[in-house]
Each structure stands twice: as structure tokens, then as C-alpha cells.
Design an enzyme around this catalytic site. Structure first.
Site, PDB file in Angstrom:
ATOM      1  N   CYS A  32      16.710 -29.263  39.933  1.00  0.00           N
ATOM      2  CA  CYS A  32      16.274 -28.982  38.555  1.00  0.00           C
ATOM      3  C   CYS A  32      14.785 -28.687  38.472  1.00  0.00           C
ATOM      4  CB  CYS A  32      16.644 -30.142  37.645  1.00  0.00           C
ATOM      5  SG  CYS A  32      18.413 -30.387  37.609  1.00  0.00           S
ATOM      6  N   ASN A  42      23.290 -28.202  31.378  1.00  0.00           N
ATOM      7  CA  ASN A  42      22.245 -28.219  32.395  1.00  0.00           C
ATOM      8  C   ASN A  42      22.535 -27.121  33.425  1.00  0.00           C
ATOM      9  OD1 ASN A  42      20.505 -28.766  34.498  1.00  0.00           O
ATOM     10  ND2 ASN A  42      21.006 -30.936  34.654  1.00  0.00           N
ATOM     11  N   HIS A  84      13.045 -29.299  31.064  1.00  0.00           N
ATOM     12  CA  HIS A  84      14.342 -29.140  31.720  1.00  0.00           C
ATOM     13  C   HIS A  84      15.421 -29.728  30.804  1.00  0.00           C
ATOM     14  CE1 HIS A  84      17.530 -29.112  34.543  1.00  0.00           C
ATOM     15  NE2 HIS A  84      17.578 -30.425  34.679  1.00  0.00           N
TER      16      HIS A  84
HETATM   17  N1  ACO Z   1      33.416 -39.124  28.426  1.00  0.00           N
HETATM   18  C1  ACO Z   1      33.638 -40.379  28.001  1.00  0.00           C
HETATM   19  N2  ACO Z   1      33.133 -41.462  28.600  1.00  0.00           N
HETATM   20  C2  ACO Z   1      32.350 -41.261  29.679  1.00  0.00           C
HETATM   21  C3  ACO Z   1      32.078 -39.979  30.177  1.00  0.00           C
HETATM   22  C4  ACO Z   1      32.641 -38.890  29.509  1.00  0.00           C
HETATM   23  N3  ACO Z   1      32.427 -37.596  29.896  1.00  0.00           N
HETATM   24  N4  ACO Z   1      31.257 -40.096  31.260  1.00  0.00           N
HETATM   25  C5  ACO Z   1      31.035 -41.413  31.434  1.00  0.00           C
HETATM   26  N5  ACO Z   1      31.693 -42.124  30.476  1.00  0.00           N
HETATM   27  C6  ACO Z   1      31.725 -43.551  30.291  1.00  0.00           C
HETATM   28  C7  ACO Z   1      31.403 -44.339  31.540  1.00  0.00           C
HETATM   29  O1  ACO Z   1      32.560 -44.494  32.335  1.00  0.00           O
HETATM   30  C8  ACO Z   1      30.912 -45.645  30.975  1.00  0.00           C
HETATM   31  O2  ACO Z   1      32.035 -46.421  30.592  1.00  0.00           O
HETATM   32  P1  ACO Z   1      32.018 -48.026  30.837  1.00  0.00           P
HETATM   33  O3  ACO Z   1      30.873 -48.511  30.000  1.00  0.00           O
HETATM   34  O4  ACO Z   1      33.361 -48.426  30.382  1.00  0.00           O
HETATM   35  O5  ACO Z   1      31.766 -48.180  32.296  1.00  0.00           O
HETATM   36  C9  ACO Z   1      30.190 -45.212  29.698  1.00  0.00           C
HETATM   37  O6  ACO Z   1      30.696 -43.904  29.368  1.00  0.00           O
HETATM   38  C10 ACO Z   1      28.690 -45.138  29.840  1.00  0.00           C
HETATM   39  O7  ACO Z   1      28.396 -44.431  31.027  1.00  0.00           O
HETATM   40  P2  ACO Z   1      26.920 -44.209  31.510  1.00  0.00           P
HETATM   41  O8  ACO Z   1      26.887 -43.450  32.805  1.00  0.00           O
HETATM   42  O9  ACO Z   1      26.190 -45.507  31.454  1.00  0.00           O
HETATM   43  O10 ACO Z   1      26.385 -43.272  30.332  1.00  0.00           O
HETATM   44  P3  ACO Z   1      24.951 -42.864  30.019  1.00  0.00           P
HETATM   45  O11 ACO Z   1      24.619 -43.205  28.636  1.00  0.00           O
HETATM   46  O12 ACO Z   1      23.977 -43.252  31.114  1.00  0.00           O
HETATM   47  O13 ACO Z   1      25.060 -41.256  30.077  1.00  0.00           O
HETATM   48  C11 ACO Z   1      24.572 -39.428  31.553  1.00  0.00           C
HETATM   49  C12 ACO Z   1      25.482 -40.592  31.254  1.00  0.00           C
HETATM   50  C13 ACO Z   1      24.706 -38.411  30.425  1.00  0.00           C
HETATM   51  C14 ACO Z   1      24.989 -38.782  32.872  1.00  0.00           C
HETATM   52  C15 ACO Z   1      23.105 -39.903  31.646  1.00  0.00           C
HETATM   53  O14 ACO Z   1      23.059 -41.027  32.460  1.00  0.00           O
HETATM   54  C16 ACO Z   1      22.130 -38.874  32.141  1.00  0.00           C
HETATM   55  O15 ACO Z   1      21.793 -37.935  31.459  1.00  0.00           O
HETATM   56  N6  ACO Z   1      21.564 -39.071  33.361  1.00  0.00           N
HETATM   57  C17 ACO Z   1      20.459 -38.227  33.869  1.00  0.00           C
HETATM   58  C18 ACO Z   1      20.903 -36.861  34.295  1.00  0.00           C
HETATM   59  C19 ACO Z   1      19.725 -36.119  34.907  1.00  0.00           C
HETATM   60  O16 ACO Z   1      18.644 -36.046  34.347  1.00  0.00           O
HETATM   61  N7  ACO Z   1      19.922 -35.573  36.107  1.00  0.00           N
HETATM   62  C20 ACO Z   1      18.824 -34.930  36.799  1.00  0.00           C
HETATM   63  C21 ACO Z   1      18.951 -33.476  36.779  1.00  0.00           C
HETATM   64  S1  ACO Z   1      20.435 -32.894  37.537  1.00  0.00           S
HETATM   65  C22 ACO Z   1      20.007 -32.164  39.065  1.00  0.00           C
HETATM   66  O17 ACO Z   1      18.916 -32.270  39.561  1.00  0.00           O
HETATM   67  C23 ACO Z   1      21.106 -31.431  39.796  1.00  0.00           C
END
Ligand code: ACO
Length: 331
Positions: free
Chosen positions: A111, A282, A252
Site C-alpha cells: 500500500c 482498498n 491511502h
Molecule cells: N462481516 C461480518 N463480520 C466480520 C467480517 C465481515 N466481513 N470480518 C470480520 N468479522 C467479524 C470478526 O470475525 C469478529 O467477530 P468476533 O468478534 O466474533 O471474533 C468481528 O467481526 C470483529 O473483527 P475484527 O477483525 O476485530 O474487526 P475490526 O474492527 O478490526 O475490522 C478490519 C477489521 C476492517 C480488517 C480492520 O481491522 C482494518 O481495517 N485493519 C487494517 C487494514 C489495513 O490498514 N491494512 C494495511 C493495508 S493493506 C496492504 O498493505 C496489502
């Protein structure tokens, strides 16, 4: 001499996949995706590799600059989804656009690919080593998404942009400053398990679904919120700019909550933050050039404006660039 972006364009595939498309196939909802990420829909490329996207953006970029492909000195492609591991996608783009006099290479910083490539391009130009660089940055993330994994497949889309980098006619405009950082301790939390030389493809790696994006979302989120906000604030402060001086934060587009945290740290109001994650998700190396191109096409960025570009991604890699816009308004 200072380098600048003198022309730019983007391309996003036509086919749109909204959150309901995922909700019909995996255990997720439109509401979860929208509230946790800000994404409503994304575009996927049906046929061909990432060079299809980058070539379209590159051709339009050169048209806007008003020069032929044979005048391009160097092509840099930033992508983690190259057409093939080798040859470089830069060579594929070179052939497709007919840039017969250009050399070039690929650069993989996920990214942060666009920021790393823009600094590299600027330094090549500023050193006098080349007259110009055609920087193509984007990804076909759909090629490496596990569509059974609800935690990561909903986050990404396909798309990219191209920018032309050359000396700035006005020394006060162009790429003013940059901060680039890397922390290899991020590897366990965001990577592709197989396909490289450490774990070459086998029937087993395919069966284990090891060729897709692996991300521990919450761990990456915590580092991204801090990393992106830190460098964005630092580049503003060390150039003695206040939030009033900055026309646009161009972040980003990984998660709207990360973008909001960065804007808050900089003291920027929402009307100064470029957001299109709702439409594209993304697109990895594609997000920042697509944002820049849409700002330009929308007549929202003007000559002399200060822009802060910032990113966080796999590696970890992160950074910020302070750019003073040098292109006249689109007519
Ligand atoms: N639909 C419904 N529920 C979901 C989904 C979905 N698509 N995905 C995960 N959940 C659930 C999980 O299983 C979890 O359930 P549980 O509490 O029963 O275990 C709950 O939702 C919360 O999951 P988290 O992973 O804690 O959710 P979070 O609020 O952290 O959001 C996300 C997830 C969107 C991925 C976030 O963590 C994020 O944006 N991370 C950073 C991404 C990023 O910046 N990446 C870098 C760039 S990418 C690159 O370089 C290639």
C-alpha cells in the site's frame, strides 16, 4: 532542481461488486462492511493482469501531458500483483504503450508502493539521471483474494493510476519533502504465504489456500492508525505548515477509521480529506494515484496547493509526501 507530477490519469475496471454481492455468498452484511471500513462497493477486473489497468492509465496520462511514448525515459511500476513474477510488469507496460526508449523496473511496497515509487522517481529526475519517469501504480487485488475469507476479501478492489514525473518549471512547486519508514516485524501480520522462493507453489499450497492475502486485521489496524497519523503530522510540522495551509490530505484508502484518525491528528476538517474508499475499496498501490487523479478531474486541486499524501501497508511500510501542486486546472 525539484521534480513534480506534471500529468496524471487513472483507470478503474467497469465491473462493480457491492457489499450485497458478498452478503449473498459469505457470512457478512452490507452494514458490517460499511460501518467497519467505509466501503460500499469495489471494482474487479475480469480479464487480464494488472498491466491492463496500468496501460490504460499510462496512455491517458501521456495524452494529457501531450507527448508520445517514445519520449518516456523510465517506467516504474508499483504493484504487489504483477502480471507475472518476471519479467517486470514495467517491461510489459513499456511494450504495450510503445515506450521504445524507456528502461524501468518494478517496485513492491504494497500500500506504500506509490509513495516509495514517487520518491524514487523524483530522485532519479532531480539527479539528472533521467528527464522523466512514467510511474504506474496499482493492483489487481482480486487475483489474490480468498473469496471465502470474509475478514479480508471484502476490503480490496482493483484499480490504478499513472503519473508523469519531471523537473518542475517553478522551483517552489513539486515534491517538497518525504518521510518513508519500514518495519520488517510486520511480516507475520500481513503477507502472502506461498508463491515466492521461500515457499514455491505446490498442490499443497494451493489446497491450503496459501496464495491469497493473509491479514490479521486488528493487529495491522493498531499499527496503521499510529503510523499513518504520525508521519502525516510530522511532515506538516517539520515544514512549518498548519492545518490551514494544507489544502488536501490524500490518504491511502484502507479503512475510513484510519483515515479519520489521521485527519484528526493533523487537525483537518473532513472537507480537506480525499475519500473514495466507499466506491473502490482498498486498491493497494492504486489508492493514492486514483485519489489524486479524481481530485484533478473534479477541479478540486489548484496550482500552489499543499497536499499531504500518506500511507500504511504490508512490510510494514509507511510514509508521507508533501507535494505542492503544479498542474493548472483541467479545462
Ligand atoms: N462481516 C461480518 N463480520 C466480520 C467480517 C465481515 N466481513 N470480518 C470480520 N468479522 C467479524 C470478526 O470475525 C469478529 O467477530 P468476533 O468478534 O466474533 O471474533 C468481528 O467481526 C470483529 O473483527 P475484527 O477483525 O476485530 O474487526 P475490526 O474492527 O478490526 O475490522 C478490519 C477489521 C476492517 C480488517 C480492520 O481491522 C482494518 O481495517 N485493519 C487494517 C487494514 C489495513 O490498514 N491494512 C494495511 C493495508 S493493506 C496492504 O498493505 C496489502
Amino acid at each position: 532542481m525539484r521534480a513534480t507530477i506534471s500529468a496524471l490519469a487513472h483507470y478503474v475496471p467497469e465491473d462493480v461488486y457491492d457489499n450485497h454481492w458478498f452478503a449473498e455468498r459469505i457470512d457478512t452484511t452490507d452494514e458490517w462492511i460499511r460501518t467497519r471500513t467505509g466501503i460500499k462497493e469495489r471494482h474487479f477486473l475480469k480479464e487480464g493482469g494488472v498491466s491492463e489497468i496500468l496501460t490504460k492509465a499510462a496512455i491517458k496520462c501521456l495524452e494529457r501531458r501531450g507527448i508520445g511514448p517514445e519520449e518516456v525515459d523510465c517506467i516504474i511500476v508499483a504493484s504487489v500483483t504483477p502480471d507475472r513474477i518476471f519479467p517486470a510488469t514495467a517491461a510489459i507496460v513499456q511494450r504495450k504503450i510503445g515506450a521504445v526508449n524507456a528502461w524501468g523496473f518494478d517496485l513492491a511496497a504494497a500500500c506504500s508502493g506509490f509513495l516509495n515509487a514517487l520518491v524514487t522517481a523524483a530522485k532519479l529526475v532531480e539527479s539528472g539521471a533521467v528527464r522523466n519517469v512514467l510511474l504506474c501504480s496499482g493492483d489487481k487485488m482480486s487475483a489474490i483474494l480468498d473469496f471465502t475469507d470474509r475478514a479480508t476479501s471484502v476490503l480490496f478492489g482493483d484499480g490504478g493510476g499513472a503519473v508523469f514525473v519531471e523537473p518542475s518549471a517553478d522551483e517552489s512547486l513539486g515534491i517538497v519533502d518525504f518521510i518513508l519508514r519500514m518495519d520488517g516485524n510486520g511480516e507475520p501480520h500481513l503477507h502472502q504465504k506461498a508463491g515466492g522462493s521461500m515457499r514455491p507453489p505446490t498442490a499443497e499450497t494451493v489446497a491450503n489456500r496459501e496464495h491469497f492475502v493473509y491479514q490479521e486485521g486488528q493487529t495491522v489496524f493498531k499499527s496503521a492508525v499510529i503510523g499513518m497519523a504520525d508521519v502525516s503530522y510530522e511532515i506538516m510540522e517539520r515544514n512549518k505548515l498548519t492545518s490551514d495551509d494544507v489544502a488536501w490530505l490524500v490518504p491511502h484508502q484502507a479503512n475510513l477509521r484510519i483515515i479519520d484518525a489521521t485527519a484528526n491528528r493533523m487537525g483537518l476538517s473532513a472537507d480537506k480529506v480525499m475519500v473514495n474508499i466507499d466506491r473502490y475499496g482498498n486498491t493497494t498501490a492504486g489508492t493514492i494515484p486514483i485519489c489524486l487523479s479524481e481530485l484533478y478531474e473534479g477541479g478540486k486541486v489548484h496550482k500552489g496547493d499543499y497536499l499531504v499524501l500518506s500511507s500504511f501497508g504490508a512490510g510494514y511500510t509507511w510514509g508521507a509526501i508533501l507535494l505542492r501542486w503544479s498542474i493548472p486546472d483541467i479545462s
